[in-house]
Design a protein around this motif. Structure first.
Motif, PDB file in Angstrom:
ATOM      1  N   GLY A  36      -1.737  -2.265   3.639  1.00  9.89           N
ATOM      2  CA  GLY A  36      -2.593  -1.941   4.780  1.00  9.89           C
ATOM      3  C   GLY A  36      -3.560  -0.799   4.540  1.00  9.89           C
ATOM      4  O   GLY A  36      -4.415  -0.521   5.394  1.00  9.89           O
ATOM      5  N   GLU A  37      -3.446  -0.134   3.400  1.00  9.15           N
ATOM      6  CA  GLU A  37      -4.319   1.017   3.115  1.00  9.15           C
ATOM      7  C   GLU A  37      -5.711   0.548   2.698  1.00  9.15           C
ATOM      8  O   GLU A  37      -5.870  -0.416   1.956  1.00  9.15           O
ATOM      9  CB  GLU A  37      -3.712   1.870   2.010  1.00  9.15           C
ATOM     10  CG  GLU A  37      -4.500   3.130   1.704  1.00  9.15           C
ATOM     11  CD  GLU A  37      -3.803   4.050   0.710  1.00  9.15           C
ATOM     12  OE1 GLU A  37      -4.449   4.999   0.236  1.00  9.15           O
ATOM     13  OE2 GLU A  37      -2.616   3.807   0.425  1.00  9.15           O
ATOM     14  N   LYS A  38      -6.719   1.266   3.173  1.00  6.76           N
ATOM     15  CA  LYS A  38      -8.097   0.960   2.803  1.00  6.76           C
ATOM     16  C   LYS A  38      -8.384   1.457   1.389  1.00  6.76           C
ATOM     17  O   LYS A  38      -7.834   2.459   0.941  1.00  6.76           O
ATOM     18  CB  LYS A  38      -9.071   1.602   3.787  1.00  6.76           C
ATOM     19  CG  LYS A  38      -9.024   1.002   5.187  1.00  6.76           C
ATOM     20  CD  LYS A  38     -10.043   1.676   6.098  1.00  6.76           C
ATOM     21  CE  LYS A  38     -10.012   1.060   7.488  1.00  6.76           C
ATOM     22  NZ  LYS A  38     -10.991   1.710   8.398  1.00  6.76           N
ATOM     23  N   ILE A  67      -4.172  -9.868  -3.575  1.00  5.51           N
ATOM     24  CA  ILE A  67      -3.417  -8.651  -3.276  1.00  5.51           C
ATOM     25  C   ILE A  67      -4.251  -7.615  -2.516  1.00  5.51           C
ATOM     26  O   ILE A  67      -3.718  -6.597  -2.095  1.00  5.51           O
ATOM     27  CB  ILE A  67      -2.779  -8.026  -4.542  1.00  5.51           C
ATOM     28  CG1 ILE A  67      -3.815  -7.603  -5.561  1.00  5.51           C
ATOM     29  CG2 ILE A  67      -1.806  -8.995  -5.174  1.00  5.51           C
ATOM     30  CD1 ILE A  67      -3.184  -6.930  -6.774  1.00  5.51           C
ATOM     31  N   VAL A  68      -5.543  -7.887  -2.356  1.00  5.66           N
ATOM     32  CA  VAL A  68      -6.338  -7.124  -1.390  1.00  5.66           C
ATOM     33  C   VAL A  68      -7.146  -8.129  -0.576  1.00  5.66           C
ATOM     34  O   VAL A  68      -7.368  -9.268  -0.999  1.00  5.66           O
ATOM     35  CB  VAL A  68      -7.294  -6.092  -2.048  1.00  5.66           C
ATOM     36  CG1 VAL A  68      -6.555  -5.176  -2.999  1.00  5.66           C
ATOM     37  CG2 VAL A  68      -8.462  -6.777  -2.727  1.00  5.66           C
ATOM     38  N   SER A  69      -7.561  -7.711   0.596  1.00  6.63           N
ATOM     39  CA  SER A  69      -8.466  -8.533   1.401  1.00  6.63           C
ATOM     40  C   SER A  69      -9.679  -7.684   1.732  1.00  6.63           C
ATOM     41  O   SER A  69      -9.590  -6.457   1.804  1.00  6.63           O
ATOM     42  CB  SER A  69      -7.777  -9.030   2.675  1.00  6.63           C
ATOM     43  OG  SER A  69      -7.284  -7.947   3.443  1.00  6.63           O
ATOM     44  N   SER A  80      -0.494  -7.110   2.972  1.00  2.33           N
ATOM     45  CA  SER A  80       0.883  -6.786   3.327  1.00  2.33           C
ATOM     46  C   SER A  80       1.787  -7.998   3.121  1.00  2.33           C
ATOM     47  O   SER A  80       1.344  -9.146   3.214  1.00  2.33           O
ATOM     48  CB  SER A  80       0.965  -6.340   4.793  1.00  2.33           C
ATOM     49  OG  SER A  80       0.197  -5.182   5.007  1.00  2.33           O
ATOM     50  N   TRP A  81       3.045  -7.701   2.845  1.00  2.00           N
ATOM     51  CA  TRP A  81       4.051  -8.753   2.733  1.00  2.00           C
ATOM     52  C   TRP A  81       4.794  -8.884   4.048  1.00  2.00           C
ATOM     53  O   TRP A  81       5.270  -7.896   4.600  1.00  2.00           O
ATOM     54  CB  TRP A  81       5.044  -8.416   1.618  1.00  2.00           C
ATOM     55  CG  TRP A  81       4.502  -8.611   0.255  1.00  2.00           C
ATOM     56  CD1 TRP A  81       4.099  -7.641  -0.618  1.00  2.00           C
ATOM     57  CD2 TRP A  81       4.289  -9.861  -0.419  1.00  2.00           C
ATOM     58  NE1 TRP A  81       3.644  -8.207  -1.787  1.00  2.00           N
ATOM     59  CE2 TRP A  81       3.751  -9.570  -1.695  1.00  2.00           C
ATOM     60  CE3 TRP A  81       4.497 -11.200  -0.059  1.00  2.00           C
ATOM     61  CZ2 TRP A  81       3.426 -10.567  -2.613  1.00  2.00           C
ATOM     62  CZ3 TRP A  81       4.171 -12.177  -0.985  1.00  2.00           C
ATOM     63  CH2 TRP A  81       3.639 -11.862  -2.241  1.00  2.00           C
ATOM     64  N   ASP A  82       4.881 -10.089   4.545  1.00  2.00           N
ATOM     65  CA  ASP A  82       5.741 -10.394   5.678  1.00  2.00           C
ATOM     66  C   ASP A  82       6.411 -11.735   5.380  1.00  2.00           C
ATOM     67  O   ASP A  82       6.230 -12.306   4.306  1.00  2.00           O
ATOM     68  CB  ASP A  82       4.959 -10.430   7.002  1.00  2.00           C
ATOM     69  CG  ASP A  82       3.811 -11.433   6.985  1.00  2.00           C
ATOM     70  OD1 ASP A  82       3.796 -12.328   6.100  1.00  2.00           O
ATOM     71  OD2 ASP A  82       2.925 -11.340   7.850  1.00  2.00           O
ATOM     72  N   ALA A 226      12.570  -0.852   7.428  1.00  7.06           N
ATOM     73  CA  ALA A 226      12.695   0.540   7.005  1.00  7.06           C
ATOM     74  C   ALA A 226      11.387   1.295   7.154  1.00  7.06           C
ATOM     75  O   ALA A 226      11.368   2.507   7.336  1.00  7.06           O
ATOM     76  CB  ALA A 226      13.172   0.597   5.546  1.00  7.06           C
ATOM     77  N   ASP A 227      10.271   0.549   7.057  1.00  6.43           N
ATOM     78  CA  ASP A 227       8.944   1.174   7.157  1.00  6.43           C
ATOM     79  C   ASP A 227       8.089   0.331   8.087  1.00  6.43           C
ATOM     80  O   ASP A 227       7.221  -0.415   7.632  1.00  6.43           O
ATOM     81  CB  ASP A 227       8.313   1.277   5.765  1.00  6.43           C
ATOM     82  CG  ASP A 227       7.070   2.167   5.758  1.00  6.43           C
ATOM     83  OD1 ASP A 227       6.681   2.637   6.838  1.00  6.43           O
ATOM     84  OD2 ASP A 227       6.514   2.381   4.672  1.00  6.43           O
ATOM     85  N   PRO A 228       8.301   0.403   9.392  1.00  4.38           N
ATOM     86  CA  PRO A 228       7.607  -0.464  10.340  1.00  4.38           C
ATOM     87  C   PRO A 228       6.111  -0.243  10.396  1.00  4.38           C
ATOM     88  O   PRO A 228       5.390  -1.030  10.981  1.00  4.38           O
ATOM     89  CB  PRO A 228       8.275  -0.126  11.678  1.00  4.38           C
ATOM     90  CG  PRO A 228       8.827   1.246  11.496  1.00  4.38           C
ATOM     91  CD  PRO A 228       9.237   1.329  10.061  1.00  4.38           C
ATOM     92  N   GLY A 229       5.616   0.819   9.774  1.00  2.00           N
ATOM     93  CA  GLY A 229       4.180   1.066   9.766  1.00  2.00           C
ATOM     94  C   GLY A 229       3.412   0.075   8.928  1.00  2.00           C
ATOM     95  O   GLY A 229       2.201  -0.035   9.024  1.00  2.00           O
ATOM     96  N   HIS A 230       4.131  -0.708   8.071  1.00  2.00           N
ATOM     97  CA  HIS A 230       3.442  -1.695   7.245  1.00  2.00           C
ATOM     98  C   HIS A 230       3.060  -2.893   8.086  1.00  2.00           C
ATOM     99  O   HIS A 230       3.783  -3.777   8.296  1.00  2.00           O
ATOM    100  CB  HIS A 230       4.351  -2.133   6.084  1.00  2.00           C
ATOM    101  CG  HIS A 230       4.328  -1.127   4.971  1.00  2.00           C
ATOM    102  ND1 HIS A 230       5.186  -1.171   3.892  1.00  2.00           N
ATOM    103  CD2 HIS A 230       3.571  -0.034   4.786  1.00  2.00           C
ATOM    104  CE1 HIS A 230       4.963  -0.156   3.079  1.00  2.00           C
ATOM    105  NE2 HIS A 230       3.988   0.544   3.606  1.00  2.00           N
TER     106      HIS A 230
END
Length: 230
Positions: A36-38, A67-69, A80-82, A226-230
């Motif tokens: 999610g990082e720019k 792996i980037v959009s 991101s992986w979901d 564990a890291d819901p911000g993703h």
């Protein structure tokens, strides 16, 4: 002489783009750039001491890898992986890799050299012994790529190239899986392909790939919680 200069510049530009691509790809896989990082071109170019053009070209390659959009007039963003992303990757692998294994076995049965498979297997086993998660991820993805290359099907090889980076990334994220078990599965897989038995090779790849789906989903789900911000 004048005609040679543009070619030299092109080669240099290409190698610079490739170095930046390798750098960014490694940084994304290892989590230095978070999901999610720019990835602003200007910031990356300044950090690397280069112009924006090779950075833009490297980001385009990473977008091709999935792996980037990137959106028009906006920064590229680390994907991101979901659950959906994992399921989609496994579905595509199930469609392509058993076919690759069957074609590779057929070629070996007709005299093709199986030594690239053995070399890739040794490299993956040495990486497993090293306990280096990135090295394990990269060599395991490479092993799958070698199988596809041995299939002799150029279209299949091209299609697989678009997902090998995602495979390496997911292998790294799931490095906590039982590496010894995966090593045994890879050995069995390579033995099946090297035997020249097409059906056995196809089934071995199908079983190996499908066996990774549930534990991979479990690990990715746990990481998201564990890291819901993703």
């Amino acid at each position: 002489m004048a005609r040679d200069l543009p070619q030299a510049e092109t080669v240099d530009d290409t190698s610079q783009t490739r170095r930046i691509y390798d750098d960014l790809r490694r940084s994304i896989i290892t989590g230095q750039y978070r999901e999610g990082e720019k990835l602003p071109e200007a910031r990356i170019a300044a950090m690397l001491g280069t112009s924006r053009l090779p950075v833009r070209e490297a980001l385009a390659l990473l977008e091709f890898d999935g792996i980037v959009s990137a959106l028009p007039r906006r920064s590229a963003v680390v994907r991101s992986w979901d659950r959906t992303a994992v399921e989609e990757l496994f579905d595509v692998r199930i469609g392509l890799e058993p076919l690759a294994a069957r074609l590779a076995a057929a070629r070996i049965r007709h005299g093709a050299d199986s030594s690239p498979l053995r070399a890739a297997l040794r490299e993956a086993q040495e990486a497993t012994d090293s306990r280096d998660p990135l090295r394990i991820a990269e060599t395991n993805a490479k092993l799958h790529g070698v199988i596809v290359e041995l299939s002799g099907n150029s279209l299949l090889t091209q299609l697989m190239r678009t997902i090998l980076a995602r495979m390496a990334w997911l292998f790294f994220l799931t490095a906590d899986r039982d590496t010894d078990e995966q090593r045994d599965e890879h050995r069995h897989l390579i033995d099946a392909i090297s035997s020249g038995d097409e059906r056995m090779a196809e089934y071995a790849m199908l079983s190996h790939t499908e066996a990774g789906r549930a534990p991979t989903l479990a690990i990715v789900t746990a990481l998201r919680h564990a890291d819901p911000g993703h």
